[in-house]
Design an enzyme around this catalytic site. Structure first.
Site, short mmCIF file in Angstrom:
data_model
loop_
_atom_site.label_atom_id
_atom_site.label_comp_id
_atom_site.label_asym_id
_atom_site.label_seq_id
_atom_site.Cartn_x
_atom_site.Cartn_y
_atom_site.Cartn_z
N ASP A 1 -28.09 0.22 -47.88
CA ASP A 1 -28.95 -0.56 -48.79
C ASP A 1 -28.37 -1.95 -49.05
O ASP A 1 -27.15 -2.11 -49.11
CB ASP A 1 -29.10 0.21 -50.10
CG ASP A 1 -30.25 -0.33 -50.93
OD1 ASP A 1 -31.10 -1.07 -50.38
OD2 ASP A 1 -30.29 -0.03 -52.13
N ASN B 1 -40.61 3.81 -46.27
CA ASN B 1 -40.41 2.42 -45.81
C ASN B 1 -41.62 1.84 -45.07
O ASN B 1 -41.70 0.63 -44.88
CB ASN B 1 -39.16 2.30 -44.93
CG ASN B 1 -37.87 2.37 -45.70
OD1 ASN B 1 -36.83 2.79 -45.16
ND2 ASN B 1 -37.87 1.97 -46.97
C1 FPP Z 1 -32.36 -0.97 -47.06
O1 FPP Z 1 -32.05 -2.29 -47.46
C2 FPP Z 1 -32.34 -0.91 -45.62
C3 FPP Z 1 -33.33 -0.42 -44.82
C4 FPP Z 1 -34.60 0.10 -45.37
C5 FPP Z 1 -33.23 -0.45 -43.36
C6 FPP Z 1 -31.88 -0.13 -42.80
C7 FPP Z 1 -31.88 -0.66 -41.43
C8 FPP Z 1 -30.84 -1.22 -40.79
C9 FPP Z 1 -29.46 -1.25 -41.32
C10 FPP Z 1 -31.03 -1.86 -39.46
C11 FPP Z 1 -31.50 -0.98 -38.35
C12 FPP Z 1 -30.58 0.13 -38.05
C13 FPP Z 1 -30.14 0.49 -36.85
C14 FPP Z 1 -29.50 1.81 -36.68
C15 FPP Z 1 -30.23 -0.36 -35.69
P1 FPP Z 1 -33.17 -3.13 -48.23
O2 FPP Z 1 -33.94 -3.89 -47.25
O3 FPP Z 1 -33.98 -2.22 -49.09
O4 FPP Z 1 -32.30 -4.09 -49.09
P2 FPP Z 1 -32.70 -4.69 -50.51
O5 FPP Z 1 -32.65 -3.55 -51.48
O6 FPP Z 1 -31.65 -5.70 -50.75
O7 FPP Z 1 -34.06 -5.28 -50.38
#
Ligand code: FPP
Length: 256
Positions: free
Chosen positions: A37, A85
Site C-alpha cells: 500500500d 480494485n
Molecule cells: C495499493 O496502493 C496498491 C495497489 C492496489 C496495487 C499494487 C500493485 C503493485 C505494487 C504493482 C504491480 C505488481 C506487480 C506484482 C507487478 P494504493 O494505490 O492504494 O496507494 P494509495 O493508498 O497511496 O493510493
C-alpha cells in the site's frame, strides 16, 4: 541477539536491522504477507501520476520478493490486486495489469532460482494472456522448493471463503461429504491457499491499520506490523526491521 555470540553462523544473507540485531533462521516467520500500500501517495507527493507509483511499487516488489528468497523465507505472499480494485479508474486498472503482465514475462528468473509461483484469486476475470502465463509459471515451477511466492490477483478474502463454501456444498450435495464432517481443515483445504501455511507476519506499510480483505482466514493468528513508510520505500532494511520485531514477539495462539 548479538552476532558475536554466533561465531560459526553463516552471516551471508542474514536479516539484520539498524541496531545490528540479527534474525536467526528459526526465528523467521513461515509465511510473511505483504499489503503493498501507498504507491498512489508516493507518486502524488512527487507531483507524478499514480501509475508512476505503481511502477515504483512493482520494482520494489521484484527486489523484495527475491530478497525474501535469499534470506530463507519459505512463503511470501503479496497483494497485487483486490476484488475491490476494479472500482479504480480504468486507466489505473490497466496500468496495474500491464505491470503485472510485464512482470510475468520476466518471471523466468524466479524459476531459475527455484522459486515456486502460486497465484491466488479469481482468475476468470483476468485477460486470457495473463491466465495462460500464470498457468504456465505455476506448472513449470510446481516442484521448486526454495520458496513459495504467492501472488494475490483479483483476490478477496470473503470471495475466497464464498468460493470454498460453494465447493464444499457441491461435495455435500454429491454425497461425498457429510455436513458434520466439515472441519476447519476442510475449509482451509478448499481455499486458494490450500496446502500453504497460515500467515505468521502480516506487513502493511503506508500508515493504514486494516486488513482490507487480505487472507482474512489465514491471518487469524498473524502478528501485524504496520509502518508509515510507503510501499515503494519499504526496502530490504525496512523488512529486516519487521523481521527483528517479529522475532521478539511472544505468540500464544490463545494459550498462556
Ligand atoms: C495499493 O496502493 C496498491 C495497489 C492496489 C496495487 C499494487 C500493485 C503493485 C505494487 C504493482 C504491480 C505488481 C506487480 C506484482 C507487478 P494504493 O494505490 O492504494 O496507494 P494509495 O493508498 O497511496 O493510493
Amino acid at each position: 541477539m548479538n552476532d558475536m555470540a554466533l561465531p560459526f553462523f553463516n552471516k551471508k544473507n542474514v536479516p539484520k536491522d539498524e541496531t545490528g540485531t540479527i534474525v536467526l533462521p528459526e526465528q523467521l516467520p513461515q509465511h510473511v504477507g505483504f499489503i503493498m500500500d501507498g504507491n498512489g501517495r508516493w507518486a502524488t507527493k512527487r507531483g507524478m501520476p499514480r501509475k508512476f507509483g505503481h511502477r515504483e511499487g512493482a520494482k520494489n516488489f521484484k527486489d523484495l520478493s527475491l530478497y525474501c528468497r535469499d534470506i530463507g523465507l519459505r512463503n511470501a505472499s503479496f497483494y497485487v490486486f483486490s476484488t475491490e480494485n476494479w472500482k479504480r479508474p480504468q486507466d489505473e486498472v490497466n496500468a496495474i495489469m500491464d505491470l503485472f503482465w510485464d512482470y510475468l514475462c520476466e518471471a523466468d528468473q524466479y524459476l531459475e532460482r527455484r522459486v515456486r509461483m502460486i497465484f491466488v484469486g479469481d482468475r476468470s476475470r483476468l485477460q486470457d494472456r495473463l491466465q495462460k502465463r500464470m498457468e504456465e509459471l505455476e506448472h513449470d515451477s510446481r516442484d521448486f522448493e526454495k520458496m513459495n511466492l504467492i501472488l494475490a490477483i483479483n483476490y478477496g478474502g470473503r470471495d475466497e471463503i464464498k468460493h470454498a463454501a460453494q465447493e464444499i456444498a457441491k461435495e455435500v450435495q454429491a454425497g461425498k461429504l457429510a455436513p458434520e464432517a466439515i472441519t476447519e481443515q476442510t475449509i482451509s483445504e478448499h481455499l486458494y491457499t490450500a496446502g500453504l501455511p497460515d500467515v505468521d507476519l502480516l506487513i502493511r506499510p503506508s500508515g493504514e491499520l486494516r486488513l482490507s480483505n487480505y487472507l482474512i482466514w489465514q491471518c487469524a493468528y498473524a502478528e501485524y506490523y504496520f509502518t508509515n513508510v510507503l510501499w515503494p520505500d519499504f526496502n530490504r532494511n525496512e523488512l529486516n526491521k519487521a523481521l527483528a520485531d517479529y522475532a521478539q514477539r511472544g505468540r500464544r495462539f490463545g494459550g498462556i
